[in-house]
Design an enzyme around this catalytic site. Sequence first.
Site, PDB file in Angstrom:
ATOM      1  N   SER A 121      55.610  23.787   8.717  1.00  0.00           N
ATOM      2  CA  SER A 121      56.183  24.076   7.700  1.00  0.00           C
ATOM      3  C   SER A 121      56.711  24.582   6.886  1.00  0.00           C
ATOM      4  O   SER A 121      55.798  25.434   6.511  1.00  0.00           O
ATOM      5  CB  SER A 121      56.301  22.033   6.752  1.00  0.00           C
ATOM      6  OG  SER A 121      56.750  21.240   7.480  1.00  0.00           O
ATOM      7  N   HIS A 136      60.959  21.324  11.613  1.00  0.00           N
ATOM      8  CA  HIS A 136      59.798  22.235  12.407  1.00  0.00           C
ATOM      9  C   HIS A 136      61.045  22.401  14.026  1.00  0.00           C
ATOM     10  O   HIS A 136      61.829  21.083  13.972  1.00  0.00           O
ATOM     11  CB  HIS A 136      59.714  20.556  13.034  1.00  0.00           C
ATOM     12  CG  HIS A 136      58.109  20.361  11.972  1.00  0.00           C
ATOM     13  ND1 HIS A 136      57.259  19.330  11.643  1.00  0.00           N
ATOM     14  CD2 HIS A 136      58.086  20.975  10.253  1.00  0.00           C
ATOM     15  CE1 HIS A 136      56.465  19.268  10.555  1.00  0.00           C
ATOM     16  NE2 HIS A 136      56.698  20.287  10.311  1.00  0.00           N
ATOM     17  N   THR A 152      53.024  18.918  17.228  1.00  0.00           N
ATOM     18  CA  THR A 152      52.803  17.515  17.243  1.00  0.00           C
ATOM     19  C   THR A 152      51.667  17.021  16.358  1.00  0.00           C
ATOM     20  O   THR A 152      51.061  17.210  16.234  1.00  0.00           O
ATOM     21  CB  THR A 152      52.322  16.894  19.083  1.00  0.00           C
ATOM     22  OG1 THR A 152      53.483  17.214  19.904  1.00  0.00           O
ATOM     23  CG2 THR A 152      52.285  14.916  19.133  1.00  0.00           C
ATOM     24  N   GLU A 178      49.319  11.691  -0.135  1.00  0.00           N
ATOM     25  CA  GLU A 178      48.413  11.151  -0.342  1.00  0.00           C
ATOM     26  C   GLU A 178      48.926  10.500  -2.410  1.00  0.00           C
ATOM     27  O   GLU A 178      49.614  10.587  -3.100  1.00  0.00           O
ATOM     28  CB  GLU A 178      47.166  11.867  -1.363  1.00  0.00           C
ATOM     29  CG  GLU A 178      46.496  12.690  -0.018  1.00  0.00           C
ATOM     30  CD  GLU A 178      47.477  13.758   0.405  1.00  0.00           C
ATOM     31  OE1 GLU A 178      48.532  14.410  -0.050  1.00  0.00           O
ATOM     32  OE2 GLU A 178      47.606  14.304   1.815  1.00  0.00           O
ATOM     33  N   ASN A 182      53.576  22.696  -2.187  1.00  0.00           N
ATOM     34  CA  ASN A 182      54.096  21.167  -3.108  1.00  0.00           C
ATOM     35  C   ASN A 182      52.488  21.634  -3.715  1.00  0.00           C
ATOM     36  O   ASN A 182      51.422  21.381  -3.858  1.00  0.00           O
ATOM     37  CB  ASN A 182      54.886  19.968  -3.355  1.00  0.00           C
ATOM     38  CG  ASN A 182      54.093  19.848  -1.577  1.00  0.00           C
ATOM     39  OD1 ASN A 182      53.997  19.550  -0.655  1.00  0.00           O
ATOM     40  ND2 ASN A 182      52.656  18.852  -2.177  1.00  0.00           N
TER      41      ASN A 182
HETATM   42  I1  8IG Z   1      54.387  20.602   3.443  1.00  0.00           I
HETATM   43  O1  8IG Z   1      50.907  17.388  -0.892  1.00  0.00           O
HETATM   44  C1  8IG Z   1      53.024  18.915   2.409  1.00  0.00           C
HETATM   45  N1  8IG Z   1      52.268  18.823   3.726  1.00  0.00           N
HETATM   46  N2  8IG Z   1      48.175  15.624   3.299  1.00  0.00           N
HETATM   47  N3  8IG Z   1      49.941  17.047   1.468  1.00  0.00           N
HETATM   48  C2  8IG Z   1      49.969  16.229   2.502  1.00  0.00           C
HETATM   49  N4  8IG Z   1      50.605  16.630   3.928  1.00  0.00           N
HETATM   50  C3  8IG Z   1      51.374  17.677   2.690  1.00  0.00           C
HETATM   51  C4  8IG Z   1      51.537  17.681   1.759  1.00  0.00           C
HETATM   52  C5  8IG Z   1      50.991  17.064   0.594  1.00  0.00           C
HETATM   53  N5  8IG Z   1      52.336  18.531   1.436  1.00  0.00           N
END
Ligand code: 8IG
Length: 272
Positions: A39, A71, A93, A193, A235
Amino acid sequence: MSTTEFLNTDPFDAARAAADYIAEETGIDAHDVALVLGSGWGDAAELIGETTATLSADEVPGFSSPSVVGHVGTIRSVLTKEGKRALVLGARTHYYEGKGVRAVVHGVRTAAAAGCKTLVLTNGCGGLNEDWTPGTPVLISDHINLTATSPLEGATFVDLTDLYSSRIRGLAREVDPTLDEGIYAQFTGPHYETPAEVQYAKRIGASLVGMSTALEAIAGRHAGMEVFGISLVTNLAAGISPVPLSHEEVLGAGQAAGPRISKLLAGIIAKL
Ligand code: 8IG
């Protein structure tokens, strides 16, 4: 190959079949380096060289189209200025797709069967360090696999010391000395999470949380490749930031960081 056939085939035979198809269609018998785009990294491969062939992922044995917006479902052969052949896998995947761990690491095993000696894994993830504002790239120094599974089957004991090559991390810091390192915890997802889980990850030593990479890195090491991992913190992990997470935020941070991470990736690949 249908999904059912794929699941009933030895995973290394399946990778061999995919690699043979790629060699045939790209005209390149052996690739040198594989790059998996996560991503936010979709456009970052543009600068690494000239694309000489583009395959749709779903035409390559054992691959399927990605289920996530952002993706890219292509497999490309790229010629770098240094004359290296890069296999760019835009289709990953994820474990949360429920296709099983063999499907998750099929791309990595295919890359090894296609001749790749180096595996570059990129991802978008959540950050636990408040200094890492969205759009910050971070080198992965190690991981914690919280998926409760492994891509390896049977009594396959593989040493994971220095899994994320310190040599290549050093090369990356030559390109950008400001790069920080972090420990990546792979959760299964697809939900993000809870704040409590983020605190748990922090206490066990993680500084990045994501849903890919660790299983792929293990398969890459097992297949004999030198593994490099780099995350784009898109993030702050849940509860670290006062605002809720959104997939739009993730895509936006990736776009804003585009020029920096493109140059970074091209610079690292040039030094391999
Ligand atoms: I982009 O905050 C992305 N992928 N587990 N936690 C998890 N996967 C992610 C996050 C995140 N941001």
